[in-house]
Every structure is written in structure tokens, then in C-alpha cells.
Scaffold this motif. Structure first.
Motif, PDB file in Angstrom:
ATOM      1  N   HIS A 113       0.834  -1.202   0.000  1.00  0.00           N
ATOM      2  CA  HIS A 113       0.000   0.000   0.000  1.00  0.00           C
ATOM      3  C   HIS A 113       0.873   1.257   0.000  1.00  0.00           C
ATOM      4  O   HIS A 113       2.108   1.176   0.059  1.00  0.00           O
ATOM      5  CB  HIS A 113      -1.000  -0.027   1.168  1.00  0.00           C
ATOM      6  N   LEU A 114       0.195   2.390  -0.079  1.00  0.00           N
ATOM      7  CA  LEU A 114       0.909   3.663  -0.194  1.00  0.00           C
ATOM      8  C   LEU A 114       1.835   3.932   0.991  1.00  0.00           C
ATOM      9  O   LEU A 114       2.893   4.545   0.833  1.00  0.00           O
ATOM     10  CB  LEU A 114      -0.108   4.811  -0.338  1.00  0.00           C
ATOM     11  N   PRO A 144      -7.723   9.212  10.038  1.00  0.00           N
ATOM     12  CA  PRO A 144      -6.411   9.879   9.912  1.00  0.00           C
ATOM     13  C   PRO A 144      -5.569   9.897  11.191  1.00  0.00           C
ATOM     14  O   PRO A 144      -4.431  10.346  11.149  1.00  0.00           O
ATOM     15  CB  PRO A 144      -6.761  11.299   9.456  1.00  0.00           C
ATOM     16  N   LEU A 145      -6.119   9.361  12.278  1.00  0.00           N
ATOM     17  CA  LEU A 145      -5.277   9.266  13.481  1.00  0.00           C
ATOM     18  C   LEU A 145      -4.597   7.902  13.597  1.00  0.00           C
ATOM     19  O   LEU A 145      -3.728   7.708  14.446  1.00  0.00           O
ATOM     20  CB  LEU A 145      -6.101   9.570  14.744  1.00  0.00           C
ATOM     21  N   SER A 146      -4.963   6.948  12.727  1.00  0.00           N
ATOM     22  CA  SER A 146      -4.275   5.638  12.730  1.00  0.00           C
ATOM     23  C   SER A 146      -3.435   5.517  11.472  1.00  0.00           C
ATOM     24  O   SER A 146      -3.752   6.090  10.441  1.00  0.00           O
ATOM     25  CB  SER A 146      -5.268   4.478  12.706  1.00  0.00           C
ATOM     26  N   LYS A 147      -2.398   4.684  11.554  1.00  0.00           N
ATOM     27  CA  LYS A 147      -1.554   4.517  10.365  1.00  0.00           C
ATOM     28  C   LYS A 147      -2.261   3.656   9.327  1.00  0.00           C
ATOM     29  O   LYS A 147      -3.070   2.784   9.693  1.00  0.00           O
ATOM     30  CB  LYS A 147      -0.197   3.927  10.757  1.00  0.00           C
ATOM     31  N   MET A 148      -1.955   3.907   8.062  1.00  0.00           N
ATOM     32  CA  MET A 148      -2.454   3.053   6.996  1.00  0.00           C
ATOM     33  C   MET A 148      -1.842   1.677   7.203  1.00  0.00           C
ATOM     34  O   MET A 148      -0.625   1.559   7.324  1.00  0.00           O
ATOM     35  CB  MET A 148      -2.062   3.627   5.630  1.00  0.00           C
ATOM     36  N   SER A 149      -2.701   0.648   7.245  1.00  0.00           N
ATOM     37  CA  SER A 149      -2.208  -0.670   7.620  1.00  0.00           C
ATOM     38  C   SER A 149      -3.066  -1.757   6.996  1.00  0.00           C
ATOM     39  O   SER A 149      -4.278  -1.596   6.847  1.00  0.00           O
ATOM     40  CB  SER A 149      -2.228  -0.789   9.147  1.00  0.00           C
ATOM     41  N   LYS A 150      -2.387  -2.881   6.669  1.00  0.00           N
ATOM     42  CA  LYS A 150      -3.093  -4.009   6.063  1.00  0.00           C
ATOM     43  C   LYS A 150      -4.191  -4.535   6.974  1.00  0.00           C
ATOM     44  O   LYS A 150      -5.170  -5.088   6.530  1.00  0.00           O
ATOM     45  CB  LYS A 150      -2.096  -5.148   5.778  1.00  0.00           C
ATOM     46  N   SER A 151      -3.999  -4.365   8.277  1.00  0.00           N
ATOM     47  CA  SER A 151      -4.973  -4.926   9.213  1.00  0.00           C
ATOM     48  C   SER A 151      -6.020  -3.885   9.598  1.00  0.00           C
ATOM     49  O   SER A 151      -6.758  -4.060  10.553  1.00  0.00           O
ATOM     50  CB  SER A 151      -4.253  -5.419  10.465  1.00  0.00           C
ATOM     51  N   SER A 152      -6.096  -2.825   8.808  1.00  0.00           N
ATOM     52  CA  SER A 152      -7.043  -1.747   9.122  1.00  0.00           C
ATOM     53  C   SER A 152      -8.489  -2.218   8.961  1.00  0.00           C
ATOM     54  O   SER A 152      -8.771  -3.195   8.270  1.00  0.00           O
ATOM     55  CB  SER A 152      -6.732  -0.574   8.203  1.00  0.00           C
ATOM     56  N   SER A 153      -9.401  -1.502   9.599  1.00  0.00           N
ATOM     57  CA  SER A 153     -10.787  -1.978   9.664  1.00  0.00           C
ATOM     58  C   SER A 153     -11.492  -1.950   8.313  1.00  0.00           C
ATOM     59  O   SER A 153     -12.269  -2.846   8.003  1.00  0.00           O
ATOM     60  CB  SER A 153     -11.557  -1.163  10.697  1.00  0.00           C
ATOM     61  N   SER A 154     -11.211  -0.957   7.478  1.00  0.00           N
ATOM     62  CA  SER A 154     -11.930  -0.880   6.205  1.00  0.00           C
ATOM     63  C   SER A 154     -10.974  -0.624   5.047  1.00  0.00           C
ATOM     64  O   SER A 154     -10.047   0.189   5.159  1.00  0.00           O
ATOM     65  CB  SER A 154     -12.971   0.240   6.295  1.00  0.00           C
ATOM     66  N   PRO A 155     -11.207  -1.307   3.906  1.00  0.00           N
ATOM     67  CA  PRO A 155     -10.336  -1.093   2.732  1.00  0.00           C
ATOM     68  C   PRO A 155     -10.436   0.327   2.178  1.00  0.00           C
ATOM     69  O   PRO A 155      -9.577   0.752   1.415  1.00  0.00           O
ATOM     70  CB  PRO A 155     -10.843  -2.123   1.719  1.00  0.00           C
ATOM     71  N   GLN A 156     -11.469   1.068   2.584  1.00  0.00           N
ATOM     72  CA  GLN A 156     -11.650   2.435   2.071  1.00  0.00           C
ATOM     73  C   GLN A 156     -10.510   3.368   2.495  1.00  0.00           C
ATOM     74  O   GLN A 156     -10.284   4.396   1.885  1.00  0.00           O
ATOM     75  CB  GLN A 156     -12.984   3.027   2.551  1.00  0.00           C
ATOM     76  N   GLY A 157      -9.814   2.972   3.567  1.00  0.00           N
ATOM     77  CA  GLY A 157      -8.762   3.847   4.070  1.00  0.00           C
ATOM     78  C   GLY A 157      -7.389   3.563   3.491  1.00  0.00           C
ATOM     79  O   GLY A 157      -6.425   4.270   3.770  1.00  0.00           O
ATOM     80  N   LEU A 192      -4.761   2.771   0.193  1.00  0.00           N
ATOM     81  CA  LEU A 192      -4.512   2.875  -1.247  1.00  0.00           C
ATOM     82  C   LEU A 192      -3.514   1.791  -1.631  1.00  0.00           C
ATOM     83  O   LEU A 192      -2.341   1.859  -1.251  1.00  0.00           O
ATOM     84  CB  LEU A 192      -3.966   4.262  -1.580  1.00  0.00           C
ATOM     85  N   ASP A 193      -3.998   0.799  -2.371  1.00  0.00           N
ATOM     86  CA  ASP A 193      -3.136  -0.317  -2.763  1.00  0.00           C
ATOM     87  C   ASP A 193      -2.386  -0.005  -4.052  1.00  0.00           C
ATOM     88  O   ASP A 193      -2.958   0.531  -5.002  1.00  0.00           O
ATOM     89  CB  ASP A 193      -3.969  -1.589  -2.957  1.00  0.00           C
ATOM     90  N   VAL A 194      -1.130  -0.413  -4.070  1.00  0.00           N
ATOM     91  CA  VAL A 194      -0.288  -0.192  -5.240  1.00  0.00           C
ATOM     92  C   VAL A 194      -0.872  -0.873  -6.486  1.00  0.00           C
ATOM     93  O   VAL A 194      -0.796  -0.340  -7.585  1.00  0.00           O
ATOM     94  CB  VAL A 194       1.140  -0.727  -4.960  1.00  0.00           C
ATOM     95  N   LEU A 195      -1.491  -2.045  -6.303  1.00  0.00           N
ATOM     96  CA  LEU A 195      -1.992  -2.798  -7.456  1.00  0.00           C
ATOM     97  C   LEU A 195      -3.452  -2.489  -7.786  1.00  0.00           C
ATOM     98  O   LEU A 195      -4.075  -3.179  -8.582  1.00  0.00           O
ATOM     99  CB  LEU A 195      -1.825  -4.305  -7.213  1.00  0.00           C
ATOM    100  N   GLU A 196      -3.994  -1.445  -7.181  1.00  0.00           N
ATOM    101  CA  GLU A 196      -5.394  -1.104  -7.404  1.00  0.00           C
ATOM    102  C   GLU A 196      -5.576  -0.337  -8.720  1.00  0.00           C
ATOM    103  O   GLU A 196      -4.708   0.411  -9.138  1.00  0.00           O
ATOM    104  CB  GLU A 196      -5.826  -0.219  -6.226  1.00  0.00           C
ATOM    105  N   GLU A 197      -6.753  -0.512  -9.344  1.00  0.00           N
ATOM    106  CA  GLU A 197      -7.077   0.212 -10.584  1.00  0.00           C
ATOM    107  C   GLU A 197      -7.346   1.693 -10.283  1.00  0.00           C
ATOM    108  O   GLU A 197      -7.671   2.046  -9.150  1.00  0.00           O
ATOM    109  CB  GLU A 197      -8.342  -0.381 -11.217  1.00  0.00           C
ATOM    110  N   SER A 198      -7.259   2.531 -11.316  1.00  0.00           N
ATOM    111  CA  SER A 198      -7.437   3.981 -11.100  1.00  0.00           C
ATOM    112  C   SER A 198      -8.804   4.347 -10.534  1.00  0.00           C
ATOM    113  O   SER A 198      -8.903   5.251  -9.709  1.00  0.00           O
ATOM    114  CB  SER A 198      -7.224   4.795 -12.379  1.00  0.00           C
TER     115      SER A 198
END
Ligand code: TYM
Length: 340
Positions: free
Chosen positions: A16-17, A200-213, A215-221
Motif C-alpha cells: 500500500h501507499l 487519519p489518526l491511525s496509520k495506513m495498515s493491512k490490518s485496518s478496519s476498512s479497505p476504504q482507508g 490505497l493499494d499499489v496494485l489497485e485500478e485507477s
């Protein structure tokens, strides 16, 4: 010569980003000045629940993404941790000079084990930072006069693990004679802790609660743009850097600044009076321009895995050579018999 080592876990289908800005971009840059060792750490990934077939696949996808980002197998050693058994061997030795209480103070273990319920956490999760220290110290440059440069590019969340690694290197050197160069964390300014777009107070993380938060490198535009446009901003309309009052906008400014290599103050000026909409639109374009070529190159590398397998075999052979050299010294220092 100066060396650099770093590792990343194959625990998701895509990096992710946060991984990219906090660490991976620096991996690519440091190849120009350092002899580099980069490692997909599958031994670390098995300390929590996982599926064997998924793990194997993710190791390949991880390696492909690293190559797609610009890790150059002709200049750097790219390998998978489990293919070099010395990692586990050195971890055992280092574990024997690590205090139980010292390991228990690692905040990442405390967070992760709290999530699973303390007694459900594996012993592997507990000793995880010791294995990480072994990953690093196996690739120590020759200690001695002159160059002692040994860098480990990581994000802010790895700072404590790097401190433990330094402590263990110094303790080993003191107890058994100078063997390791004490490594340094190489943590970027500004992008060391990218936050979740929804929290925005938690770090971007694979184990985060929702995928909405995330940005995956392999994601489509399409989805990338949508997530950025819908990211949590703060009350008001001003694009202003203010971690206390405006953590959402501040995170987006950090991302923008890191990707465009433009100071935050310039961005504040550029978007003065234009509101969040245009700012987010431009940021989305920037993220998409960065990730699209990486995704396309990754797909190409995965279309025929023979090249990828060859690169990883070569990497494991080269890493193994260096690792065995270090272990020969370690084994001798700690009093083991020669390798039968
Ligand atoms: P891992 O796999 O969780 O993350 C890989 C790298 O990405 C960084 N990172 C971030 N940086 C900024 N903002 C974020 N939101 C963010 N999330 C992740 C991490 O700091 C890391 O640099 N324990 C390590 C893997 C490891 C390792 C090593 C690292 C194993 N052995 C030896 C260096 C050297 C980890 O779990 O990273």
C-alpha cells in the motif's frame, strides 16, 4: 562497502501507499549508493493466521511488485527469507542474549497480541523482533576502520525494532568480540507514517478496519480516485497543514508533498482558496500516475513466472553466501563446533 538491508512482509495481495512512501521508495533510491539486500519476509508472516497456498502466491506477487518499483536484480540482492535458513539460525543465537522483559516491551507485539487476546498470540509473534534483528545483522558489512555505513530503510513503526537490533548488535559485540556493524534506521522525513484515509489518526495498515482507508499499489485507477475523493477531510475548507486540528488534510498534504517532491508550504499556497475538491482531484491523478506503471509491470512479471523464479533463485544464492559468511564468524565466536 556501505550496505543497506530491508524487509517487507507478504501479508496482503498488494503493498500500500504507506509501504511505498515509508520504505520502498527509499529501497530503490539507496541502490545507487549502497550494496543492497532486500528480503520478502515469509518467516515473519507465519507468526499470525495464514493459508500456505496464499502465502506462497503473495511471496511471488511481493517480489514482482518490488521489481516493478525499480528494485534492480543486477545491482541488488532480492530474495525470500525462508530460502536462506541462516535467518532462523542467527535468530536463535540472538534470542539467547535477549531479555524476556526486553522482548515484552515491544509495542508492536503488545498491539498485535492484544488484538488476538494475549494467550492466543504465538511465541513466534513474541520473538518476531529478534528474527528481524537477525535479518539485518546477517548482512553486516565487515566491521573495522573506515566505512561502517549500514542503513535500514523503514517507516516510523519499525523504529523500536531497529533500536532493539542496535542493542543486540552492541551486546553481542561486547560479549563475543566485534562482529557486527551497528545498523541505523533510515526513516524518511514527512512520509514516515502515512495515515488511513478514513481514520487519519491511525496509520495506513493491512490490518485496518476498512479497505476504504488504504490505497493499494496494485489497485485500478477507478477505486483509487474514489477513495481519495471520499477520504475524510476536516471541518472548514482550507488546505492547511495542521496535525492537531486537521489530521485528514495534513495526511493528504504529506502524501502529495512526498509524491510530487514539493514542499508542503508550496502546496498550501497553490491551493489557497480553491477548497478540498481540486486538491483531492490533483492528488488522485498523482497517485494514479505513480501506481499505474507499477501495476502494469507487476502484471507482466507475473504473466510468466520463470524470470521471477530465476531472479529469486539467484538472490537466495547470493544472500546465502553472505549469510553463511557471517554465520561462520558467529558460530566460531559463540563456541559452536565447525559445520560438520
Ligand atoms: P511491514 O511489512 O509491515 O511494512 C513494510 C515497510 O513499510 C513501512 N510502513 C509504513 N510506512 C509509513 N506509513 C505507513 N502507514 C506504513 N505502514 C508500513 C514499514 O515501516 C516497513 O518499513 N517488521 C517489518 C518487516 C521486516 C524488516 C526486517 C524490516 C522484517 N525484517 C528487517 C527491515 C529490516 C514489517 O513488519 O514491515
Amino acid at each position: 562497502s556501505p550496505r543497506v538491508l530491508s524487509g517487507i512482509q507478504p501479508t496482503a495481495d498488494s503493498f500500500h501507499l504507506g509501504n511505498y512512501l515509508g520504505a520502498l521508495r527509499q529501497w530503490v533510491a539507496l541502490q545507487d549508493t549502497h550494496e543492497a539486500f532486500y528480503c520478502v519476509v515469509d518467516l515473519h508472516a507465519i507468526t499470525v493466521d495464514y493459508e500456505p497456498a496464499v502465502l506462497r502466491r503473495r511471496c511471488k506477487v511481493a517480489a514482482a511488485q518490488l521489481l516493478a518499483m525499480g528494485v534492480d536484480p543486477d545491482r541488488s540482492t532480492l530474495f525470500v527469507q525462508s530460502q536462506v535458513p541462516e535467518h532462523a539460525e542467527l535468530a536463535w543465537v540472538l534470542g539467547s542474549i535477549t531479555g524476556f522483559g526486553e522482548a515484552g516491551r515491544m509495542t508492536q507485539f503488545k498491539d498485535k497480541s492484544a488484538k488476538q487476546g494475549a494467550s492466543a498470540a504465538s511465541v513466534g509473534l513474541f520473538t518476531y523482533p529478534i528474527l528481524q534483528a537477525a535479518d539485518i545483522l546477517l548482512y553486516t558489512p565487515e566491521p573495522g576502520e573506515g566505512e561502517r555505513d549500514f542503513q535500514v530503510p523503514v517507516g516510523e513503526d519499525q523504529r523500536q525494532h531497529l533500536e532493539l537490533t542496535r542493542t543486540l548488535a552492541q551486546r553481542f559485540n561486547h560479549r563475543f568480540g566485534t562482529t557486527f556493524v551497528v545498523p541505523e534506521a533510515y526513516i524518511p522525513q514527512g512520509a514516515a507514517k502515512i495515515a488511513d484515509l478514513q481514520e487519519p489518526l491511525s496509520k495506513m495498515s493491512k490490518s485496518s478496519s476498512s479497505p476504504q482507508g488504504i490505497l493499494d499499489v496494485l489497485e485500478e485507477s477507478g477505486p483509487l480516485r474514489k477513495k481519495i475523493m471520499r477520504s475524510v477531510t476536516d471541518t472548514g475548507t482550507e488546505v492547511r497543514y495542521d496535525p492537531e486540528e486537521k489530521p485528514g488534510v495534513t495526511n493528504l498534504l504529506r502524501i502529495y508533498s512526498a509524491l510530487a517532491q514539493t514542499p508542503v508550504t508550496d502546496l498550501e499556497q497553490r491551493y489557497a482558496g480553491s477548497g478540498y475538491g481540486q486538491f483531492k482531484k490533483d492528488l488522485a491523478a498523482l497517485v494514479i500516475d505513480t501506481f499505474t506503471p507499477i501495476r502494469e509491470r507487476t502484471e507482466k512479471l507475473l504473466a510468466d513466472e520463470r524470470d521471477l523464479d530465476r531472479i529469486l533463485a539467484r538472490g537466495a544464492a547470493r544472500a546465502g553466501e553472505v549469510a553463511r559468511g557471517t554465520m561462520d564468524v558467529v558460530r566460531d565466536r559463540v563456541g559452536f563446533l565447525g559445520r560438520g
